[in-house]
Design a protein around this motif. Structure first.
Motif, PDB file in Angstrom:
ATOM      1  N   PRO B  49       0.967  -0.791   0.192  1.00 42.79           N
ATOM      2  CA  PRO B  49      -0.093  -0.063  -0.465  1.00 42.79           C
ATOM      3  C   PRO B  49       1.203   1.293  -0.071  1.00 42.79           C
ATOM      4  CG  PRO B  49      -0.605  -1.420   2.592  1.00 42.79           C
ATOM      5  CD  PRO B  49       0.858  -2.002   0.625  1.00 42.79           C
ATOM      6  N   LEU B  50       2.208   1.419   0.936  1.00 41.48           N
ATOM      7  CA  LEU B  50       3.066   2.286   0.598  1.00 41.48           C
ATOM      8  C   LEU B  50       3.434   2.853  -0.600  1.00 41.48           C
ATOM      9  CD1 LEU B  50       4.948   2.628   3.818  1.00 41.48           C
ATOM     10  CD2 LEU B  50       3.008   3.390   3.724  1.00 41.48           C
ATOM     11  N   LEU B  51       3.760   1.372  -1.699  1.00 38.72           N
ATOM     12  CA  LEU B  51       4.149   1.867  -1.999  1.00 38.72           C
ATOM     13  C   LEU B  51       2.794   2.662  -3.976  1.00 38.72           C
ATOM     14  CD1 LEU B  51       6.848  -0.368  -3.634  1.00 38.72           C
ATOM     15  CD2 LEU B  51       7.515   1.363  -3.303  1.00 38.72           C
ATOM     16  N   PHE B  52       2.280   1.979  -3.419  1.00 40.09           N
ATOM     17  CA  PHE B  52       0.542   2.839  -4.540  1.00 40.09           C
ATOM     18  C   PHE B  52       0.707   4.349  -3.978  1.00 40.09           C
ATOM     19  CE2 PHE B  52      -0.399  -1.832  -6.044  1.00 40.09           C
ATOM     20  CZ  PHE B  52      -0.918  -0.718  -7.268  1.00 40.09           C
ATOM     21  N   LEU B  53       0.525   4.455  -1.945  1.00 39.73           N
ATOM     22  CA  LEU B  53       0.144   6.173  -1.797  1.00 39.73           C
ATOM     23  C   LEU B  53       1.568   6.497  -2.594  1.00 39.73           C
ATOM     24  CD1 LEU B  53      -0.882   7.258   0.396  1.00 39.73           C
ATOM     25  CD2 LEU B  53       0.837   7.438   1.706  1.00 39.73           C
ATOM     26  N   LEU B  54       2.909   6.155  -2.495  1.00 37.51           N
ATOM     27  CA  LEU B  54       3.478   7.059  -3.068  1.00 37.51           C
ATOM     28  C   LEU B  54       3.225   7.778  -4.775  1.00 37.51           C
ATOM     29  CD1 LEU B  54       6.522   7.887  -1.154  1.00 37.51           C
ATOM     30  CD2 LEU B  54       7.595   6.056  -2.403  1.00 37.51           C
ATOM     31  N   ILE B  55       3.020   6.880  -5.589  1.00 40.25           N
ATOM     32  CA  ILE B  55       2.530   6.815  -6.926  1.00 40.25           C
ATOM     33  C   ILE B  55       1.367   7.950  -6.179  1.00 40.25           C
ATOM     34  CG2 ILE B  55       1.923   6.228  -9.066  1.00 40.25           C
ATOM     35  CD1 ILE B  55       3.682   3.540  -7.707  1.00 40.25           C
ATOM     36  N   PHE B  56       0.314   7.867  -5.454  1.00 42.78           N
ATOM     37  CA  PHE B  56      -0.817   8.339  -5.892  1.00 42.78           C
ATOM     38  C   PHE B  56      -0.498  10.028  -5.552  1.00 42.78           C
ATOM     39  CE2 PHE B  56      -4.446   5.423  -4.839  1.00 42.78           C
ATOM     40  CZ  PHE B  56      -4.174   4.680  -6.053  1.00 42.78           C
ATOM     41  N   LEU B  57       0.443   9.656  -4.016  1.00 42.19           N
ATOM     42  CA  LEU B  57       0.762  11.812  -3.790  1.00 42.19           C
ATOM     43  C   LEU B  57       1.564  12.195  -5.406  1.00 42.19           C
ATOM     44  CD1 LEU B  57       2.452  11.065  -0.901  1.00 42.19           C
ATOM     45  CD2 LEU B  57       0.374  12.003  -1.760  1.00 42.19           C
ATOM     46  N   PHE B  58       2.748  12.024  -5.812  1.00 44.56           N
ATOM     47  CA  PHE B  58       3.204  12.316  -7.299  1.00 44.56           C
ATOM     48  C   PHE B  58       2.231  12.396  -7.663  1.00 44.56           C
ATOM     49  CE2 PHE B  58       7.031  10.015  -5.509  1.00 44.56           C
ATOM     50  CZ  PHE B  58       8.088  11.776  -5.970  1.00 44.56           C
ATOM     51  N   ILE B  59       0.856  11.820  -8.431  1.00 43.78           N
ATOM     52  CA  ILE B  59       0.402  11.774  -9.423  1.00 43.78           C
ATOM     53  C   ILE B  59      -1.089  12.532  -9.382  1.00 43.78           C
ATOM     54  CG2 ILE B  59      -1.434  10.507 -11.941  1.00 43.78           C
ATOM     55  CD1 ILE B  59       0.888   8.067 -10.743  1.00 43.78           C
ATOM     56  N   PHE B  60      -1.586  12.328  -8.344  1.00 45.21           N
ATOM     57  CA  PHE B  60      -3.151  12.939  -7.710  1.00 45.21           C
ATOM     58  C   PHE B  60      -3.261  14.145  -6.915  1.00 45.21           C
ATOM     59  CE2 PHE B  60      -4.078   7.805  -8.540  1.00 45.21           C
ATOM     60  CZ  PHE B  60      -4.264   8.934 -10.546  1.00 45.21           C
ATOM     61  N   VAL B  67      -9.673  17.942  -1.946  1.00 44.03           N
ATOM     62  CA  VAL B  67      -9.542  16.693  -1.221  1.00 44.03           C
ATOM     63  C   VAL B  67      -8.541  17.445  -0.109  1.00 44.03           C
ATOM     64  CG1 VAL B  67      -9.065  14.503  -0.240  1.00 44.03           C
ATOM     65  CG2 VAL B  67     -10.102  14.868  -2.649  1.00 44.03           C
ATOM     66  N   GLU B  68      -9.095  17.195   1.152  1.00 42.10           N
ATOM     67  CA  GLU B  68      -8.394  18.097   2.612  1.00 42.10           C
ATOM     68  C   GLU B  68      -7.651  16.643   2.859  1.00 42.10           C
ATOM     69  OE1 GLU B  68      -8.715  18.919   6.964  1.00 42.10           O
ATOM     70  OE2 GLU B  68     -11.111  18.795   5.548  1.00 42.10           O
ATOM     71  N   ASN B  69      -6.689  16.952   3.178  1.00 43.75           N
ATOM     72  CA  ASN B  69      -5.169  16.259   3.575  1.00 43.75           C
ATOM     73  C   ASN B  69      -5.122  14.732   2.694  1.00 43.75           C
ATOM     74  OD1 ASN B  69      -3.427  14.514   4.224  1.00 43.75           O
ATOM     75  ND2 ASN B  69      -3.765  15.031   6.537  1.00 43.75           N
ATOM     76  N   TYR B  70      -4.911  14.815   1.074  1.00 44.55           N
ATOM     77  CA  TYR B  70      -5.181  13.542  -0.092  1.00 44.55           C
ATOM     78  C   TYR B  70      -4.251  12.474   1.225  1.00 44.55           C
ATOM     79  CZ  TYR B  70      -4.773  11.468  -3.868  1.00 44.55           C
ATOM     80  OH  TYR B  70      -4.885   9.846  -4.571  1.00 44.55           O
ATOM     81  N   ALA B  71      -2.947  12.547   1.391  1.00 45.57           N
ATOM     82  CA  ALA B  71      -2.604  11.614   1.806  1.00 45.57           C
ATOM     83  C   ALA B  71      -3.192  10.408   2.744  1.00 45.57           C
ATOM     84  CB  ALA B  71      -1.105  11.531   2.741  1.00 45.57           C
ATOM     85  N   VAL B  72      -3.593  11.457   3.690  1.00 53.59           N
ATOM     86  CA  VAL B  72      -4.352   9.944   4.860  1.00 53.59           C
ATOM     87  C   VAL B  72      -5.498   9.847   3.952  1.00 53.59           C
ATOM     88  CG1 VAL B  72      -6.202  10.340   6.432  1.00 53.59           C
ATOM     89  CG2 VAL B  72      -3.785  11.894   6.240  1.00 53.59           C
ATOM     90  N   PHE B  73      -6.523  10.560   3.060  1.00 55.56           N
ATOM     91  CA  PHE B  73      -7.209  10.198   2.406  1.00 55.56           C
ATOM     92  C   PHE B  73      -7.201   8.631   0.988  1.00 55.56           C
ATOM     93  CE2 PHE B  73      -9.913   9.394  -1.980  1.00 55.56           C
ATOM     94  CZ  PHE B  73     -11.477   9.490  -1.355  1.00 55.56           C
ATOM     95  N   ALA B  74      -5.795   8.688   0.445  1.00 56.96           N
ATOM     96  CA  ALA B  74      -6.088   7.798  -0.097  1.00 56.96           C
ATOM     97  C   ALA B  74      -5.589   6.548   0.842  1.00 56.96           C
ATOM     98  CB  ALA B  74      -4.967   7.995  -0.925  1.00 56.96           C
ATOM     99  N   LEU B  75      -4.734   6.676   1.658  1.00 61.67           N
ATOM    100  CA  LEU B  75      -4.142   5.482   2.469  1.00 61.67           C
ATOM    101  C   LEU B  75      -5.472   5.027   2.626  1.00 61.67           C
ATOM    102  CD1 LEU B  75      -1.515   3.842   2.640  1.00 61.67           C
ATOM    103  CD2 LEU B  75      -0.984   5.490   5.481  1.00 61.67           C
TER     104      LEU B  75
END
Lengths: 245, 265
Positions: B49-60, B67-75
């Motif tokens: 999941p963390l690798l996916f999160l990293l990708i998400f953070l870069f792209i999205f 979206v408030e606090n995207y990292a928490v939302f995505a994780l």
């Protein structure tokens, strides 16, 4: 004691091909996806307590299926099965063993899978240490590095550790070396003396004559002969078309 | 015959209370085997999941400024997605993989899907500890409502088990099921709002999104973990209903096909 009356066993075999799947789906499951294939056609057998009973038969004659019913793995479609006591199957040794786990871990897991409780599992571990002849180093090694003979030793020790009332053996002793085979036969005699009923399946007459008190020959899902191992063996060899050595 | 005793003769088809130690022993084996010959071991259940999160953070993260606090939302979405994806695949294969045991020992087949679910849950609960730490680093503010993640997880597990049992039973007869599931999982990943906010789905297509059971579970997890809310009655009711329907379906199919397993593993 084991008593089988009019035992019929069917395998539900999948009807092959895409059409059968389509029919099944279109009919919402009311059309049958599985076909019955009868493997045992009315078997009557009685094995007394403390008896070692051999079952001879060709490949595909229904020997293993009979053992599976005795082990409680398959349910009969007709007829009655009575098996008194705790059953320990030794079907194809080493079969429940997990390749990645070591000997000890496997002994524990296998014991639990066979329905042993805590005390019985502990006794199984002791038996594995004392009976298998495997060194502490061997037992700490993942089972995937074991030879077939070593697996057989482990499997036999696990199955026979807790003095079962009924022991089912499916032509497995042949894989061990001569010394281990002798040890197995000695253990089988010991269990018999304690009143353990043994069903021994084989397609090799020599083994059956060596340890069995009585035997039956199965052909195409029916018992065709019951009696003294030698007499049954002669009949079996007639079926095979090979004279008895 | 005594109910608590296993090793007297009885047909092995049905799960009884006496099988509890068997299920636990197999589940523990699964936990140990999952990462047995890997170097990172348990860390993998975090890494994915963390690798996916990293990708998400870069792209999205810039794509969805609403979206408030995207990292928490995505994780919060990714943790449960990852649990779903791995466990469903493990449960699906559990019957066929255990064919050698099921053909030779009197163990009820359902022990193996159940043990895979328990192993997956054990892994997930263990991973909650490091994930909570990571979420806190990203500015997550836990509330008492966050604890509702546990009953939500219970409902999700019932759904997962029902679905997994259905797939596992069918997979005994058609190995296509396993391959099909491998292809469907990524599709589910994209149609479920994990990387993107659910309000991105156009209004006229909202009903289609609602047909996806995962949509409701991910929303529930988001409500309690990300928003710190209690979740609405409708959310809880609907997820409970889906769980029961899935369990009923899986159980019925398993029961109908069970006697055919032995000839078709």
């Amino acid at each position: 004691m084991i008593e089988l009356k009019g035992l019929q066993v069917d395998y539900l075999v999948q009807r092959h091909g895409f059409r059968s799947i389509k029919e099944y789906l279109v009919s919402f499951g009311s059309k049958r996806l599985l076909e019955r294939k009868r493997v045992l056609h009315g078997v009557d057998l009685q094995v007394e307590r403390g008896e070692c009973f051999g079952i001879l038969g060709r490949n595909g004659s229904g020997k293993s299926t009979l053992l599976r019913v005795l082990a409680g793995i398959m349910e009969p479609s007709a007829g009655t099965v009575r098996v008194n006591g705790r059953v320990a199957p030794v079907l194809a040794l080493g079969v429940g063993l997990e390749p990645e786990l070591n000997g000890w871990e496997n002994a524990r897991l296998c014991g639990v899978l066979m329905g042993q409780d805590r005390t019985e599992v502990r006794r199984t571990m002791e038996q594995v240490r004392d009976f298998t002849g495997l060194s502490a180093e061997d037992l700490d090694m993942p089972v995937k590095r074991y030879s077939t003979g070593m697996m057989a030793r482990l499997g036999f020790a696990i199955a026979t550790a807790n003095d079962p009332d009924v022991l089912l053996i499916d032509e497995v002793l042949a894989v061990g070396d001569a010394a281990f085979q002798r040890k197995c036969y000695a253990r089988i005699d010991e269990l018999k003396a304690k009143g353990c009923t043994i069903v021994f399946v084989s397609h090799y007459l020599g083994e059956v004559q060596k340890i069995c008190d009585r035997a039956a020959c199965i052909e195409a899902g029916e018992v065709v002969r019951v009696g003294h191992p030698h007499e049954v063996g002669v009949h079996y060899h007639e079926l095979l078309g090979i004279p008895v050595e | 015959m005594e109910a608590g005793v296993l090793n007297t003769w009885s047909p092995a088809g049905r799960l009884r209370r006496a099988h509890a130690p068997v299920v636990l022993a197999v589940a523990w084996r699964n936990v140990r085997l999952r990462y047995k010959s890997s170097i990172l071991g348990f860390v993998w259940s975090l890494l994915n999941p963390l690798l996916f999160l990293l990708i998400f953070l870069f792209i999205f993260s810039r794509a969805f400024p609403q979206v408030e606090n995207y990292a928490v939302f995505a994780l919060t979405g990714l943790i449960f997605w990852s649990f779903f994806a791995t466990s469903s695949a493990h449960i699906l294969g559990s019957l066929v993989e255990s064919a050698h045991v099921l053909r030779s020992l009197a163990v009820p087949p359902i022990v193996f899907p159940l043990a895979q679910l328990l192993a997956g849950l054990f892994n997930l609960l263990l991973s909650f500890v490091p994930f909570a730490g990571i979420l806190l680093v990203f500015g997550w503010q836990p509330t008492w409502n966050s604890l509702l993640v546990l009953p939500a997880l219970l409902l999700f597990s019932v759904f997962l088990f029902g679905l997994g049992l259905l797939l596992a039973a069918l997979n005994v007869f058609f190995r296509d099921i396993g391959l099909l599931w491998g292809a469907l999982l990524p599709a589910f990943f994209y149609i479920t709002p994990i990387a993107y906010p659910p309000d991105l789905v156009p209004d006229d297509l909202a009903w289609v999104a609602g047909l996806n059971p995962l949509y409701h579970y991910i929303s529930l997890f988001r409500s309690v973990v990300y928003e710190g809310a209690m979740g609405t009655g409708a959310q809880w009711g609907l997820t409970a209903l889906i769980a029961l329907v899935a369990l009923f379906l899986g159980w019925s199919v398993h029961r109908a096909l069970r006697r055919g397993y032995i000839a078709n593993y």
